[in-house]
Design a protein around this motif. Structure first.
Motif, PDB file in Angstrom:
ATOM      1  N   ASN A 214       0.813  -1.213   0.000  1.00 16.52           N
ATOM      2  CA  ASN A 214       0.000   0.000   0.000  1.00 16.52           C
ATOM      3  C   ASN A 214       0.847   1.264   0.000  1.00 16.52           C
ATOM      4  O   ASN A 214       0.425   2.318   0.496  1.00 16.52           O
ATOM      5  CB  ASN A 214      -0.973   0.022   1.179  1.00 16.52           C
ATOM      6  CG  ASN A 214      -1.859  -1.202   1.228  1.00 16.52           C
ATOM      7  OD1 ASN A 214      -2.352  -1.652   0.193  1.00 16.52           O
ATOM      8  ND2 ASN A 214      -2.044  -1.763   2.410  1.00 16.52           N
ATOM      9  N   LYS A 228       2.166   6.996   0.506  1.00 13.09           N
ATOM     10  CA  LYS A 228       1.093   6.067   0.836  1.00 13.09           C
ATOM     11  C   LYS A 228       0.073   6.021  -0.304  1.00 13.09           C
ATOM     12  O   LYS A 228      -0.240   7.055  -0.914  1.00 13.09           O
ATOM     13  CB  LYS A 228       0.395   6.513   2.131  1.00 13.09           C
ATOM     14  CG  LYS A 228      -0.674   5.575   2.633  1.00 13.09           C
ATOM     15  CD  LYS A 228      -0.091   4.351   3.288  1.00 13.09           C
ATOM     16  CE  LYS A 228      -1.181   3.502   3.928  1.00 13.09           C
ATOM     17  NZ  LYS A 228      -0.631   2.267   4.551  1.00 13.09           N
ATOM     18  N   ASP A 230      -3.811   5.066  -1.208  1.00 10.19           N
ATOM     19  CA  ASP A 230      -5.131   4.780  -0.648  1.00 10.19           C
ATOM     20  C   ASP A 230      -6.125   4.338  -1.712  1.00 10.19           C
ATOM     21  O   ASP A 230      -7.170   3.770  -1.392  1.00 10.19           O
ATOM     22  CB  ASP A 230      -5.686   6.028   0.072  1.00 10.19           C
ATOM     23  CG  ASP A 230      -4.819   6.447   1.248  1.00 10.19           C
ATOM     24  OD1 ASP A 230      -4.387   5.552   2.002  1.00 10.19           O
ATOM     25  OD2 ASP A 230      -4.572   7.656   1.398  1.00 10.19           O
TER      26      ASP A 230
END
Length: 313
Positions: A214, A228, A230
């Motif tokens: 992720n 990151k 999402d």
């Protein structure tokens, strides 16, 4: 569907309208898709054993190919979708000498799934080229990539899987990840969905990042940075979806050029000031894609169908 039109599509010489027609035809029924895959296998087999200028003629002579032993090539073609060349390049293989390298190039507007000799599965995006050995050596599994690919790597702890791009290398043991590294765009990005990867820069091996799921790593100003993740919509291209979220107009147009095999000239610079979000099927076509963007901001466009150019005004 005429077979000659399918062969034009496989060769990357079909017009935009012909490509859209074929993609819509495939979605009508599972039988149409089965016919498409069957003819593609034949085309691949002929391509691997014909002169480039004689592919179309030879592909129409199926009985001749059956008699001449083409079935051994079909077993190869079943693992790949489009093969445009079989080159031979030196690669270390213990004491056995050089190993033949398979080269696969995907035309604009197409997406290809193939299986490597170790059982790893790869999806190649449009305008992507990959090189890999017909058999991996005892120490590593190394391939070369120019473009975008999604990998599901077969686990083998004794032989790391290494993806070499123009600027970086990605090393894994067994995992799922996406690499976007078109040399023409001077871009590198790796997104990890599952497992772990180690990314290093060729020019500075000390610049190394170990990535967790992720997350993505990308190159910027000679450094590797992480971020990151999402939302994975952007990476659903292998499902035939074009997705973008808060993307600059320029990048959206670059994707359209890649997926539809045309050139887009932006004359209206006002549209470049905004970010765009959208999702649609590639088979919806370029007109639908542009009409979707027109809902966000006003612009017009003209299509030069003969030269495959779209002008944004």
């Amino acid at each position: 569907m005429e077979k000659e039109l399918l062969y034009k599509f496989f060769a990357g010489t079909a017009t935009l309208e012909e490509k859209e027609c074929i993609m819509r035809w495939m979605e009508v029924s599972p039988n149409n898709k089965a016919v498409f895959l069957k003819e593609r296998k034949w085309y691949n087999a002929v391509l691997l054993n014909s002169e480039p200028g004689n592919v179309l003629a030879a592909a129409n002579k199926k009985q001749h190919w059956m008699r001449s032993g083409v079935m051994k090539f079909l077993r190869i073609a079943a693992m790949i979708a489009i093969a445009f060349g079989l080159g031979y390049f030196a690669q270390d293989r213990d004491d056995d000498g050089p190993v033949p390298m398979q080269t696969i190039a995907v035309p604009a507007g197409q997406c290809v799934n193939l299986t490597l000799p170790d059982g790893s599965s790869i999806w190649l995006n449009a305008q992507t080229t990959i090189q890999y050995p017909v058999s991996f050596n005892k120490h590593e599994r190394k391939i070369k990539l120019d473009g975008e690919a999604y990998f599901e790597v077969a686990k083998d702890k004794k032989r790391p899987f290494i993806v070499n791009t123009k600027d970086c290398s990605v090393e894994v043991l067994g995992t799922k990840f996406n690499v976007d590294a078109y040399s023409s765009r001077d871009k590198f990005e790796t997104v990890l969905m599952e497992g772990s990867v180690k990314v290093s820069m060729h020019t500075d091996p000390s610049e190394t990042v170990s990535l967790k799921p992720n997350n993505k790593v990308y190159r910027s100003n000679g450094k590797l940075l992480t971020q990151k993740i999402d939302n994975y919509e952007r990476y659903r291209w292998k499902e035939g979806l074009i997705c973008f979220q808060d993307e600059p107009f320029r990048l959206v147009m670059e994707d359209f050029e890649k997926f539809y095999g045309l050139k887009i000239v932006v004359n209206n610079q006002k549209v470049t000031k905004y970010l765009y979000t959208g999702k649609f099927k590639q088979t919806d076509g370029i007109d639908y894609a542009l009409s979707l963007l027109q809902k966000n901001i006003h612009f017009t466009y003209q299509r030069d169908r003969e030269n495959h150019v779209v002008y944004i005004n």
